[in-house]
Structure formats: structure tokens, C-alpha cells
Design a protein around this motif. Structure first.
Motif, mmCIF file in Angstrom:
data_model
loop_
_atom_site.group_PDB
_atom_site.id
_atom_site.type_symbol
_atom_site.label_atom_id
_atom_site.label_comp_id
_atom_site.label_asym_id
_atom_site.label_seq_id
_atom_site.Cartn_x
_atom_site.Cartn_y
_atom_site.Cartn_z
ATOM 1 N N LYS A 200 0.817 -1.220 0.000
ATOM 2 C CA LYS A 200 0.000 0.000 0.000
ATOM 3 C C LYS A 200 0.854 1.276 0.000
ATOM 4 C CE LYS A 200 -4.031 -2.054 0.732
ATOM 5 N NZ LYS A 200 -5.200 -1.907 -0.084
ATOM 6 N N ARG A 201 2.157 1.134 -0.228
ATOM 7 C CA ARG A 201 3.052 2.279 -0.106
ATOM 8 C C ARG A 201 2.657 3.449 -1.004
ATOM 9 N NH1 ARG A 201 5.287 -1.617 -3.054
ATOM 10 N NH2 ARG A 201 6.268 -1.094 -5.044
ATOM 11 N N GLU A 202 2.043 3.145 -2.134
ATOM 12 C CA GLU A 202 1.647 4.217 -3.046
ATOM 13 C C GLU A 202 0.439 4.991 -2.539
ATOM 14 O OE1 GLU A 202 1.235 2.440 -6.856
ATOM 15 O OE2 GLU A 202 3.371 1.931 -6.991
ATOM 16 N N SER A 203 -0.292 4.426 -1.584
ATOM 17 C CA SER A 203 -1.459 5.136 -1.047
ATOM 18 C C SER A 203 -1.086 6.090 0.083
ATOM 19 C CB SER A 203 -2.513 4.141 -0.561
ATOM 20 O OG SER A 203 -2.056 3.463 0.586
ATOM 21 N N PHE A 204 0.176 6.046 0.552
ATOM 22 C CA PHE A 204 0.612 6.972 1.600
ATOM 23 C C PHE A 204 0.721 8.363 0.992
ATOM 24 C CE2 PHE A 204 4.102 9.055 3.999
ATOM 25 C CZ PHE A 204 3.425 9.206 5.189
ATOM 26 N N ARG A 205 -0.060 9.294 1.513
ATOM 27 C CA ARG A 205 -0.129 10.648 0.958
ATOM 28 C C ARG A 205 0.694 11.666 1.737
ATOM 29 N NH1 ARG A 205 -1.453 8.546 -3.271
ATOM 30 N NH2 ARG A 205 -3.571 7.920 -3.662
ATOM 31 N N GLY A 206 1.123 11.292 2.915
ATOM 32 C CA GLY A 206 1.920 12.219 3.696
ATOM 33 C C GLY A 206 1.104 13.211 4.504
ATOM 34 N N HIS A 207 -0.216 13.007 4.601
ATOM 35 C CA HIS A 207 -1.066 13.900 5.402
ATOM 36 C C HIS A 207 -0.790 13.718 6.890
ATOM 37 C CE1 HIS A 207 -3.222 15.112 1.858
ATOM 38 N NE2 HIS A 207 -3.581 13.862 1.597
ATOM 39 N N SER A 208 -0.271 12.561 7.248
ATOM 40 C CA SER A 208 0.122 12.283 8.626
ATOM 41 C C SER A 208 1.543 11.742 8.571
ATOM 42 C CB SER A 208 -0.820 11.262 9.258
ATOM 43 O OG SER A 208 -0.788 10.055 8.525
ATOM 44 N N SER B 24 2.492 7.118 12.116
ATOM 45 C CA SER B 24 1.070 6.959 12.450
ATOM 46 C C SER B 24 0.357 6.116 11.395
ATOM 47 C CB SER B 24 0.388 8.316 12.626
ATOM 48 O OG SER B 24 0.386 9.035 11.421
ATOM 49 N N TRP B 25 0.754 6.247 10.135
ATOM 50 C CA TRP B 25 0.179 5.426 9.067
ATOM 51 C C TRP B 25 0.539 3.963 9.292
ATOM 52 C CZ3 TRP B 25 2.520 3.200 4.426
ATOM 53 C CH2 TRP B 25 1.581 2.819 3.460
#
Length: 135
Positions: free
Chosen positions: A50-58, A62-63
């Protein structure tokens, strides 16, 4: 080193940095060491997939811990469903055994030998409420 291009996170370093603490986090939520090891590995596998779904909003941490929490909860739900299925199968087997022995099973679990079974009751046609009344 494996670099996740979309997140800018070095996966090998992440595993090295978080593996011990993440495993301890998961261990507090599961019944044994082997399950904690399996779920830690499954968490890192999910993170990689799922690494591509990490958006960096947190923060990445925490993700990662959110994924670990969800992985632990999913495993617990699977285990509970499995236990319920096993219990239901066991109860069905017990019920079959009691019926074969000619025992009457009450809803409260009590047994009385010699009582008639539902299968021995006279069959009555159910009232058909869909047909109109014709005198």
C-alpha cells in the motif's frame, strides 16, 4: 536498500527502525508470540503493498501503526469467526447425537428421554393467508 519512490521512505530502514516497537505494539493485542510475529510480518507486507497510497497527510509512523492496528483487529475478528464456526459445528454434532439417542432437546439445553420429537408430530397444513376467504 529498497526506496519507495512515491513516499520517499527507505523500506529497509523503516523495517529496521520500527520492527521491534511495532512487534511489541502488536503483541499487546494478540494472545501469543507466534501470532505477533506473523502479524508484524503481515503489517510490513501491507505497508509495502500500500506504499503508493501513503499521501503524507500524517506521519509515516502513524500510518504504519494504523495499518498494524487494522491488521491486529482483522486477525482477531477472523479468530472469533473461526471459534464461532467451531462452536456451532460442535453444538450441531451434539444436537445430532441427542436426536439419534431419542432425547428431546429443550431450548435451555435440558434433555428429557422419551419425549416425542418434532419430526414425530402430526403435520398440519399452514394457514394460507394469501388466499381470499370464500364462504
Amino acid at each position: 536498500m529498497v526506496q519507495a519512490a512515491t513516499t520517499g521512505v527507505d523500506f529497509d530502514a523503516t523495517v529496521t527502525e520500527f520492527a521491534g516497537r511495532l512487534r511489541a505494539f502488536i503483541r499487546r493485542r494478540v494472545p501469543d508470540e507466534a501470532t505477533a510475529d506473523d502479524l508484524t510480518q503481515e503489517t510490513f507486507l501491507r505497508v509495502w503493498n500500500k506504499r503508493e497510497s501513503f499521501r503524507g497527510h500524517s506521519s509515516f509512523r502513524s500510518w504504519l501503526y494504523a495499518i498494524a492496528t487494522n491488521t491486529s483487529l482483522t486477525a482477531r475478528e477472523r479468530q472469533q469467526r473461526s471459534r464461532r464456526r467451531q462452536r456451532a459445528a460442535g453444538l450441531a454434532g451434539e444436537l445430532r447425537e441427542h436426536v439419534q439417542r431419542g432425547r428431546h432437546v429443550h431450548c435451555d439445553g435440558g434433555l428429557q428421554p422419551g419425549r416425542r420429537h418434532l419430526r414425530d408430530a402430526p403435520v398440519q397444513r399452514p394457514v394460507d393467508h394469501a388466499r381470499p376467504f370464500h364462504p
